[in-house]
Enzyme design. Sequence first.
Site, PDB file in Angstrom:
ATOM      1  N   CYS A   1      -5.763 -16.454  49.891  1.00  9.63           N
ATOM      2  CA  CYS A   1      -6.964 -16.829  50.341  1.00  9.63           C
ATOM      3  C   CYS A   1      -8.190 -16.162  49.480  1.00  9.63           C
ATOM      4  O   CYS A   1      -7.676 -14.861  49.319  1.00  9.63           O
ATOM      5  CB  CYS A   1      -7.282 -16.735  51.495  1.00  9.63           C
ATOM      6  SG  CYS A   1      -6.285 -17.648  52.550  1.00  9.63           S
TER       7      CYS A   1
ATOM      8  N   LYS B   1       2.776 -12.800  52.708  1.00 12.84           N
ATOM      9  CA  LYS B   1       3.292 -14.146  51.765  1.00 12.84           C
ATOM     10  C   LYS B   1       2.332 -14.199  50.615  1.00 12.84           C
ATOM     11  O   LYS B   1       1.304 -14.004  50.509  1.00 12.84           O
ATOM     12  CB  LYS B   1       2.767 -15.476  52.397  1.00 12.84           C
ATOM     13  CG  LYS B   1       3.217 -16.795  51.864  1.00 12.84           C
ATOM     14  CD  LYS B   1       3.261 -17.931  52.448  1.00 12.84           C
ATOM     15  CE  LYS B   1       3.365 -18.930  51.746  1.00 12.84           C
ATOM     16  NZ  LYS B   1       3.394 -20.237  52.651  1.00 12.84           N
TER      17      LYS B   1
ATOM     18  N   THR C   1       1.949 -21.887  46.822  1.00 12.58           N
ATOM     19  CA  THR C   1       1.533 -22.913  45.809  1.00 12.58           C
ATOM     20  C   THR C   1       1.095 -22.416  44.644  1.00 12.58           C
ATOM     21  O   THR C   1       0.303 -21.480  44.667  1.00 12.58           O
ATOM     22  CB  THR C   1       0.732 -24.225  46.568  1.00 12.58           C
ATOM     23  OG1 THR C   1      -0.493 -23.480  46.992  1.00 12.58           O
ATOM     24  CG2 THR C   1       1.187 -24.955  47.810  1.00 12.58           C
TER      25      THR C   1
END
Lengths: 303, 256
Positions: free
Chosen positions: A129, A164, A192
Site C-alpha cells: 500500500c 507480504k 500483484t
Amino acid sequence: MADLSVNICGVDFKNPVIPASGVFGYGREYEELFPLEKLGGIATKGTTLNRRTGNLSPRIAETPSGMLNSVGLQNPGIDHFIEKELPNLLTKDTVILANIAGSTVEECVKVAEKLEPTDVHMIELNISCPNVKQGGAAFGTDCGMAAEVVRNVRKATSKPLVVKLSPNVTSITDIAKAVEDAGADAVSLINTLLGMRIDINTGRPVLRNNVGGMSGRAVFPIAVRMVWQVANAVKIPVIGMGGVSSGRDAVELMMAGASAVQVGAAIFTDPYAPVKIIDEINDFLDSKNISSVRDIIGTVKPW
Amino acid sequence: MKYTQGKYLILNKKTVAREIYSFTIACPEIASVATAGQFVHIRTGNFTLRRPVSICGIDKAKGTLRIVFEIRGEGTAEISRLNEGDVIDMLAPLGHGFTINPDYKKVVLIGGGIGTPPMLPLAEAYGKNATVITGFRSADAVILQEDFRKTGAETILCTDDGSFGIHGFVTQPFAEIAAKGDIEAVYACGPMPMLKGISNICRENNIFCEISLEERMACGIGACLGCACRTVKNDEEYFSHVCKDGPVFNAEEVLW
Ligand SMILES: Cc1cc2nc3c(=O)[nH]c(=O)nc-3n(C[C@H](O)[C@H](O)[C@H](O)COP(=O)(O)OP(=O)(O)OC[C@H]3O[C@@H](n4cnc5c(N)ncnc54)[C@H](O)[C@@H]3O)c2cc1C
Ligand SMILES: Cc1cc2nc3c(=O)[nH]c(=O)nc-3n(C[C@H](O)[C@H](O)[C@H](O)COP(=O)(O)O)c2cc1C
Ligand code: FES
C-alpha cells in the site's frame, strides 16, 4: 495418501493450500460450494483501521492468461472484521491469516494491536500500500520503509507475522532481507504486478483507476523466480503465490522454496480450484512415491 | 442450495438474429432455484474470467434454463461456437432478481437491445397484465418478439432507425403510457442512458421501478468486490456489488 501437512512459524496447516487475500472475502460465499475445513488456511480480505469504500468501477479487466484489479482495498474496517467476520472464521478447522494494511505505520500498528487479543492464528501484513506520509510510494518498494513498518508492527503483536511482499521492486531479495531483519516470521509473495489495459475504441483505460494489479497464470513464472530467489536469501519460511492454478503449479512453487501456496485469480475461473489443487498435489506425490509434501520444499536442483 | 457450478448439456441452440444465439440447457438443480433477473456465470476457452449472462427462461418442470446472448468479444464468440450436445460450464444461479408481485395488475417491462432477454421470465409471470416495450438498433437486431407475444403480454416494438416498429427510443412510448397513470411497477434492462431515462420518468410519476445493471465481474458471488456500483440508501452513499446485491436494483437506490 501422502502427508500434506506443513508447519509454518509453529502453526500447523493440514495442507499447504490457502485462498489468497482479496479473492475469497471472509469465506462465506465459497462455503456455499465446499466446506472451509478442506483448506489449509484462509487469507482474509485486506483490512484497514477504518472502513474503506475502494475505487470506482470498472475495477476488473481481463488480460491474456490473467486479469487486472483495482478494487482499492474496499473493506469494512478492523472492528467490523473482529466482531462480525472473525468469530465465524475461527469456528472452522483451518488456519486464519488476517491480512492487514494501512496508509501509515501508525495505522498498521493499530490494526495489529486490535488483533492481538483475538484468537486469529497469523497476521499477514500487506506492504504494497502507498505510504501517505512518504509521498505515496508503497512501503514495500523501499527497504527502509519496509523495515520500519515491520519493526513497529512486530512490537505490537506476538502472533506469527507474515509480511507480504510487492513484486514491483528492483530487488525483492533486498526487501525480503530487510523485513527478516526487522522481525518478520515469514514472507509471502508475490502481490500483484502493476499493469494497464486500454480500450482502443474509446481511447480510455479499461480500469476507472487507469492502472491495476495484475495476477493470474501469466505471472506464474515471475512468482517462481521470485520465490526461488527469496527462499535462497532468507532463513524464514516463504509462502508462495502468483498464478497458481493447478497442483503441478503448487508443487513447482514449493520446489522453488515455498512452504505453502496461496491461490488467487484461479478461483474465478474455477471456484473449486483450491480444493482441486489439494487433491492434485496428493496425486502427484503418490505418483512419485513421496510420502510427505514437506519433502519437496526447496528441492529444486539449479544448474 | 443457493448456487452451484458444473457442466451442463446444451439441448438446443438457435441463431435468433445476426450474432445472437439462444441456448436451452439441461440443469435441473439450477432451474429448480432460479428466479427472474438472476444470471449464470460461464467459463469459456482459456479465459481467466467467466462471462455473466442473464437467465432468459426458466422451465422448472423440464429442468431447463434458457440464455440468449450476443457476440461482443472473444469470450462470447467462444461460447457461440458451442453446439447442441456440448456441455457448458456454469456457476449459477447468481444474484438478486426482480421482485414479482402477483397482485400487480398493470406492469411495464422494458428491454433495450441485448438487455431484452431477462424480461421474458417476467412476461411469463405477469402474462396479460404486462406491457412489453423493446427497442433495438435496427430490424436485423430484433429478438424474442414471438416469445413475448406467446405470454399474452401486449408488445410494443421500437427501432432506432425506424426499420421496424416505432421509429425511436423505448422511452417515448413509455412516457406516454406512464402519463396515463395506474402502472404499478416497471422493470427494465438495457443501456445506462435508457435506464436513467426510465427511472427519471418513474420518479416523476411515482412508479415502483427495478432495473438490471451490468458491471465487469470476477467471482460473480460477492467475494472479490470487483463489481462495485454506487448506490444510496437512507441518504447514505455506499458501494453495492452488482453480482450479489444486484444485478437487479431499485432504481431509487442507484447513483448515476
Ligand atoms: C448481470 C449481467 C447480465 C448479462 N446478460 C447478458 C445477456 O443476457 N446477453 C448478452 O448478450 N450479454 C449479457 N451481458 C453482457 C455480457 O456479460 C458481455 O457481453 C460479455 O461478458 C462480453 O464478453 P466478451 O469476452 O465477448 O467481450 P470482451 O469485451 O472481450 O470482454 C472482456 C472482459 O470484459 C467483460 N465485459 C465486457 N462487456 C461487459 C458487459 N457489458 N458487462 C459485464 N462485463 C463485460 C467480460 O466479461 C470480460 O471479462 C450481461 C452482463 C451482466 C453483468
Ligand atoms: C480481486 C483481487 C483482490 C485482491 N486483494 C488483495 C488484498 O486485499 N490484500 C492483499 O494482500 N492482496 C490482494 N490481492 C492479491 C492476491 O492476494 C495475490 O497476491 C495475487 O493476486 C497473486 O496471486 P494470483 O496470481 O493467484 O491471483 C488481490 C488480488 C485480486 C485478484
Ligand atoms: S464479481 Fe466478485 S464481488 Fe461481484
